[in-house]
Design an enzyme around this catalytic site. Structure first.
Site, mmCIF file in Angstrom:
data_model
loop_
_atom_site.group_PDB
_atom_site.id
_atom_site.type_symbol
_atom_site.label_atom_id
_atom_site.label_comp_id
_atom_site.label_asym_id
_atom_site.label_seq_id
_atom_site.Cartn_x
_atom_site.Cartn_y
_atom_site.Cartn_z
ATOM 1 N N LEU A 220 -11.527 -10.405 3.624
ATOM 2 C CA LEU A 220 -12.501 -10.125 2.688
ATOM 3 C C LEU A 220 -11.885 -10.388 1.168
ATOM 4 C CD1 LEU A 220 -13.871 -6.768 3.838
ATOM 5 C CD2 LEU A 220 -15.333 -8.803 3.450
ATOM 6 N N GLY A 221 -10.456 -9.997 1.178
ATOM 7 C CA GLY A 221 -10.083 -10.179 -0.051
ATOM 8 C C GLY A 221 -8.730 -9.673 -0.075
ATOM 9 N N GLY B 216 -4.227 -5.377 -4.868
ATOM 10 C CA GLY B 216 -3.056 -5.185 -5.271
ATOM 11 C C GLY B 216 -2.001 -4.621 -4.028
ATOM 12 N N PHE B 217 -2.704 -3.943 -3.199
ATOM 13 C CA PHE B 217 -2.046 -3.050 -2.226
ATOM 14 C C PHE B 217 -1.711 -4.037 -1.033
ATOM 15 C CE2 PHE B 217 -3.587 0.096 -5.118
ATOM 16 C CZ PHE B 217 -2.130 0.537 -5.659
ATOM 17 N N GLY B 218 -2.819 -4.768 -0.875
ATOM 18 C CA GLY B 218 -2.688 -5.655 0.619
ATOM 19 C C GLY B 218 -4.129 -6.303 0.703
ATOM 20 N N VAL C 33 -7.452 -7.150 2.853
ATOM 21 C CA VAL C 33 -8.777 -6.264 3.287
ATOM 22 C C VAL C 33 -9.340 -6.796 4.058
ATOM 23 C CG1 VAL C 33 -10.822 -4.912 2.446
ATOM 24 C CG2 VAL C 33 -8.929 -4.888 0.991
ATOM 25 N N LYS D 223 -8.196 -1.804 5.119
ATOM 26 C CA LYS D 223 -7.313 -2.234 4.297
ATOM 27 C C LYS D 223 -6.024 -2.137 4.720
ATOM 28 C CE LYS D 223 -7.325 -1.748 -0.651
ATOM 29 N NZ LYS D 223 -8.178 -1.108 -1.745
ATOM 30 N N ASP E 132 -8.383 4.640 -11.275
ATOM 31 C CA ASP E 132 -8.517 3.237 -11.179
ATOM 32 C C ASP E 132 -10.002 2.493 -11.288
ATOM 33 O OD1 ASP E 132 -7.541 0.673 -11.271
ATOM 34 O OD2 ASP E 132 -7.056 0.540 -9.389
HETATM 35 N N1 LIG Z 1 -15.172 -1.461 1.644
HETATM 36 C C1 LIG Z 1 -15.215 -2.715 1.413
HETATM 37 N N2 LIG Z 1 -16.308 -3.381 1.847
HETATM 38 C C2 LIG Z 1 -16.337 -4.743 1.490
HETATM 39 N N3 LIG Z 1 -15.385 -5.306 0.989
HETATM 40 C C3 LIG Z 1 -14.307 -4.704 0.441
HETATM 41 C C4 LIG Z 1 -14.290 -3.251 0.773
HETATM 42 N N4 LIG Z 1 -12.894 -2.915 0.345
HETATM 43 C C5 LIG Z 1 -12.508 -3.974 -0.426
HETATM 44 N N5 LIG Z 1 -13.281 -5.080 -0.201
HETATM 45 C C6 LIG Z 1 -13.042 -6.377 -0.876
HETATM 46 O O1 LIG Z 1 -11.632 -6.700 -0.534
HETATM 47 C C7 LIG Z 1 -11.060 -6.860 -1.752
HETATM 48 C C8 LIG Z 1 -9.873 -6.557 -1.927
HETATM 49 O O2 LIG Z 1 -9.873 -5.206 -2.219
HETATM 50 P P1 LIG Z 1 -8.849 -4.140 -2.880
HETATM 51 O O3 LIG Z 1 -9.535 -3.170 -3.004
HETATM 52 O O4 LIG Z 1 -7.605 -4.167 -2.009
HETATM 53 O O5 LIG Z 1 -8.693 -5.200 -4.095
HETATM 54 P P2 LIG Z 1 -8.673 -4.877 -5.792
HETATM 55 O O6 LIG Z 1 -9.934 -3.778 -5.886
HETATM 56 O O7 LIG Z 1 -9.266 -6.105 -6.294
HETATM 57 O O8 LIG Z 1 -7.435 -4.534 -6.231
HETATM 58 P P3 LIG Z 1 -6.660 -2.912 -6.162
HETATM 59 O O9 LIG Z 1 -5.809 -3.118 -4.937
HETATM 60 O O10 LIG Z 1 -5.926 -2.791 -7.309
HETATM 61 O O11 LIG Z 1 -7.838 -2.102 -6.301
HETATM 62 C C9 LIG Z 1 -12.017 -6.725 -2.862
HETATM 63 O O12 LIG Z 1 -12.100 -7.593 -4.016
HETATM 64 C C10 LIG Z 1 -13.349 -6.562 -2.092
HETATM 65 O O13 LIG Z 1 -14.255 -7.657 -2.275
#
Ligand SMILES: Nc1ncnc2c1ncn2[C@@H]1O[C@H](COP(=O)(O)OP(=O)(O)OP(=O)(O)O)[C@@H](O)[C@H]1O
Ligand SMILES: *[C@@H]1O[C@H](CO)[C@@H](O)[C@H](O)[C@H]1NC(C)=O
Ligand SMILES: *[C@@H]1O[C@H](CO)[C@@H](O)[C@H](O)[C@H]1NC(C)=O
Ligand SMILES: *[C@@H]1O[C@H](CO)[C@@H](O)[C@H](O)[C@H]1NC(C)=O
Ligand SMILES: *[C@@H]1O[C@H](CO)[C@@H](O)[C@H](O)[C@H]1NC(C)=O
Ligand SMILES: *[C@@H]1O[C@H](CO)[C@@H](O)[C@H](O)[C@H]1NC(C)=O
Ligand SMILES: *[C@@H]1O[C@H](CO)[C@@H](O)[C@H](O)[C@H]1NC(C)=O
Length: 666
Positions: A352-353, A356-358, A360, A375, A471
């Site tokens: 999905l993306g 910063g931590f890894g 998803v 995640k 955050d």
């Molecule tokens: N519960 C979820 N449902 C659908 N997509 C998600 C979900 N959680 C994360 N994602 C997708 O995965 C991507 C990465 O999420 P993540 O929270 O790890 O990164 P971030 O929010 O961009 O950075 P950080 O780790 O600093 O919060 C997001 O941009 C989002 O599109």
């Protein structure tokens, strides 16, 4: 003329039964329950074999009929005719090699404690071999060649009188009844064989005969025929029995059946009633099997190997880290296997993306068919893990329509997996900044703002503990299928005590949300969340990132930019141009002013989340912003704080501070 009446020892007709009839006759089909006198290694096995030696090297064993028999009609008479037949078996771990052999013996004593094993067959020793005082007659079945006793080979039969130097011996074999030719046979073939020993008192002749195989008739011509008057040897009375010995090679010597009679032919041994010899080596196999077996074996090994590898790999693939303290969190724990299957092995297409931590991943839980986001967070130390998991589980209990539900976790070596509800519309920042996404209209934006405010209020004030998110930003606001804003990304704080590999952009991007007092002290509070929420408000309303360094060296801080507009009395100009003027001016103004108020460097001037929700709902009028109150520049404040240096020097700490966490009780 004197007969020793012998009693019927055992009932007749039993399988493996022994029948001992009277009038100097013995008959054994197996030896179960019999009264033989055995010594040393000799024993009667559970299936009725008389086992003279049990495979132990350099041992001897004897078995005698317990009472002595009278071979003469009177003390001064001659030895009468007698007839013996017995079935023996010799086996060893080494197929064609056994030592030493066994012998049928007639002796004045059952006590052979002075006799030696090995080549002496348990009959004599180096002192008394050949002594006339021995008074024994024996027929040796010898499977060892002993030069000392002038053995002819390692497979012979001999007549022994007081000595192991056979009076007469011959190769083990028989004369074929039809052709009359001599046929060798192997004594230690591990197959039972029958021997006949006959003595004629009149002819003073001893005949020894052996048959090719069990069940075959006694060959007409004896193997050995020897003229000797046993009256000169045997004492009155004498014992009858067997002696056997082993040498260096482990060998087992058995007697399966035995028949003895004085003055008449020995009774026939019914071979069908004999006990079975232990099997030698592997089971004889049909030729077909012989051919198939190697293939089958190879196949089996390959299959077993593959299965083993599969199982081991499976074990490794699905291996998890589980510790005792996690027991209480059991219900919140997912099996790695389920998560692996849910994401089809964390396939790229399910990504999905990357945050910063890894990474998803999107997945569908196999059991519930629930869509989840998994995640994968790498972590090295287990330091703080317990507290962190406790926090994850604690956060997992938080349920609010504006918060992304954390369903549980799974832990592996060096890896932590957090399982969230899947948000089908992804994160908010995409809609704000990426051209390929349709931008959100004002109503949608305002609804998301209000939603996030309620979610945050819940974390700050409505739940059992005060939860500081730490955050808040558009990237952490996820949109469910109904475009509801939900705050995500909880509780990774405890994990990152030490350095992370967060990219600089991530740190800078997050920096715009960091309250000045937080940068100074590193202490998060609900008001640092309020500050970040202010930045978020402005971000959503203006469609711009809190800190924009796209324009070269010129760092543009969104708050300052909006503040500038406000000072000029044209705050609405800050509203996102992508809305093309299509927005509720009051609401937009409220959002901008509230954003500025939340972004105030003085914590005392920031509203609480409770107030924010009331302002947004119109339940409470927003306090008038005065120019005196609002005369600050976030950029100069940041520079005063030495923000850049700080960011450089404390990048890792800065990144910790971007993460949510729970503070103690209220
Ligand atoms: N519960 C979820 N449902 C659908 N997509 C998600 C979900 N959680 C994360 N994602 C997708 O995965 C991507 C990465 O999420 P993540 O929270 O790890 O990164 P971030 O929010 O961009 O950075 P950080 O780790 O600093 O919060 C997001 O941009 C989002 O599109
Ligand atoms: C054989 O017999 C001897 C003496 O009785 C005994 O010590 C030994 O354990 C036996 N060996 C086996 C293999 O039964
Ligand atoms: C076995 O032999 C012993 C000694 O010869 C004898 O005393 C005993 O009665 C015998 N037992 C049987 C059942 O024959
Ligand atoms: C038997 O032999 C003994 C001596 O060995 C002798 O004294 C005795 O007379 C003999 N009896 C007969 C009947 O020959
Ligand atoms: C057997 O003979 C020896 C001496 O040759 C003796 O020491 C031992 O006691 C005897 N054993 C029995 C059972 O009579
Ligand atoms: C029997 O075996 C012996 C050696 O063990 C050998 O000399 C003899 O020729 C063999 N006889 C036959 C008929 O095979
Ligand atoms: C021994 O065998 C020979 C030859 O077959 C035979 O003539 C003789 O009667 C046999 N003797 C005994 C005691 O069986």
């Amino acid at each position: 003329m004197k007969f020793f009446p012998l009693h019927l020892l055992l009932s007749l007709g039993l399988h493996l039964a022994t029948i001992v009839t009277g009038d100097n006759q013995l008959l054994y089909f197996g030896f179960t329950g019999t009264n033989l006198t055995v010594d040393d290694t000799a024993t009667i096995t559970s299936n009725g074999l008389l086992e003279l030696t049990n495979g132990t090297a350099n041992c001897k064993g004897h078995a005698f009929y317990p009472t002595p028999l009278h071979f003469r009609r009177s003390p001064n008479g001659t030895v009468q005719s007698f007839s013996v037949t017995f079935v023996f078996g010799i086996r060893s771990s080494y197929l064609s090699m056994t030592q030493h052999g066994l012998a049928f013996v007639i002796s004045p004593s059952k006590n052979f404690s002075d006799a030696l094993p090995n080549q002496y067959l348990g009959l004599t020793n180096n002192m008394n071999n050949g002594s006339p005082t021995n008074h024994f007659f024996a027929v040796e079945i010898d499977t060892a060649l002993n030069i000392e006793f002038q053995d002819m080979n390692a497979n012979h039969v001999g007549i022994d009188i007081n000595s192991l130097n056979s009076a007469k011996s011959y190769y083990a074999g028989y004369y074929d009844d039809k052709s009359g030719s001599f046929q060798n046979l192997s004594l230690n073939s591990a197959e039972a064989k029958q021997v006949w020993v006959e003595y004629s008192g009149e002819a003073k002749e001893i005949n020894v005969t052996i048959a090719a195989a069990l069940g075959m008739a006694k060959p007409v011509r004896p193997l050995i025929s020897y003229n000797y008057d046993l009256s000169e040897v045997l004492q009155e009375p004498s014992y009858v029995g067997f002696s056997s010995s082993t040498g260096a090679v482990d060998s087992q010597h058995y007697v399966l059946g035995w028949s003895f009679s004085i003055n008449r032919p020995a009774q026939v041994i019914d071979i069908t009633k004999l006990p079975k010899l232990p099997r030698q080596g592997p089971k004889p196999r049909p030729i077909l099997l012989e051919a198939i077996l190697p293939i089958a074996t190879a196949t089996f090994i390959i299959v077993a190997g593959s299965i083993t590898i599969f199982v081991v790999r499976r074990q490794l693939r699905y291996s998890e880290l589980k510790e005792d303290w996690e027991v209480e969190f059991g219900p919140h724990r997912f099996s790695y296997k389920d998560l692996y299957n849910a994401t089809e092995g964390f396939k790229g297409e399910h990504l999905l993306g990357v945050g910063g931590f890894g990474k998803v991943f999107k997945g569908v839980l196999p059991s519930s068919k629930l869509e989840v986001a998994v995640k994968k967070v790498s972590h090295e130390s287990r330091q703080g893990m317990m507290e962190f998991i406790a926090e994850v589980v604690s956060i997992g209990r938080i349920r609010h329509r504006n918060l992304v539900q954390l369903l549980g976790y799974c832990r592996r070596k060096g890896e932590l997996l957090l399982v969230y509800d899947y948000m089908s519309n992804g994160s908010l920042d995409k809609y704000l900044y990426y051209d390929e996404y349709n931008t959100l209209n004002w109503a949608q934006r305002f609804r998301i703002i209000k939603g996030i405010a309620t979610g945050l209020l819940y974390l700050h004030e409505k739940w059992e503990k005060v939860v500081i998110h730490r955050d808040i930003k558009a990237g952490n606001v996820l949109l469910d299928s109904e475009m509801n804003g939900r705050l995500g990304d909880f509780g990774l704080a405890r994990l990152y005590d030490h350095g992370t590999d967060l990219q600089t952009t991530h740190v800078v991007g997050t920096i715009g949300y960091l309250a000045p007092e937080f940068i100074r002290t590193g202490k998060a509070s609900p008001l640092t969340d309020v500050f970040a929420f202010g930045a978020f408000l402005l971000e959503v309303t203006c469609g711009q990132r809190p800190v924009n360094n796209n324009t070269g060296d010129n760092q543009e801080v969104l708050v300052d930019w909006v503040l500038e507009h406000w000072h000029k009395g044209s705050v609405v100009e800050a509203v996102d141009s992508k809305l093309q003027g299509d927005y509720n001016v009051d609401e937009a103004c409220l959002a901008l002013k509230l954003g500025l108020l939340c972004s105030h460097p003085f914590t005392t001037l920031r509203p609480s989340m409770q107030q924010i929700v009331q302002y947004l709902d119109g339940d409470l009028p927003l306090p008038e912003l005065t120019h005196t109150n609002m005369s600050f520049s976030m950029l100069s404040l940041m520079q005063d704080e030495g923000f850049d240096q700080y960011a450089m020097a404390h990048r890792s700490q800065a990144s910790i501070s971007t993460i949510s966490g729970i503070s103690g009780g209220r």
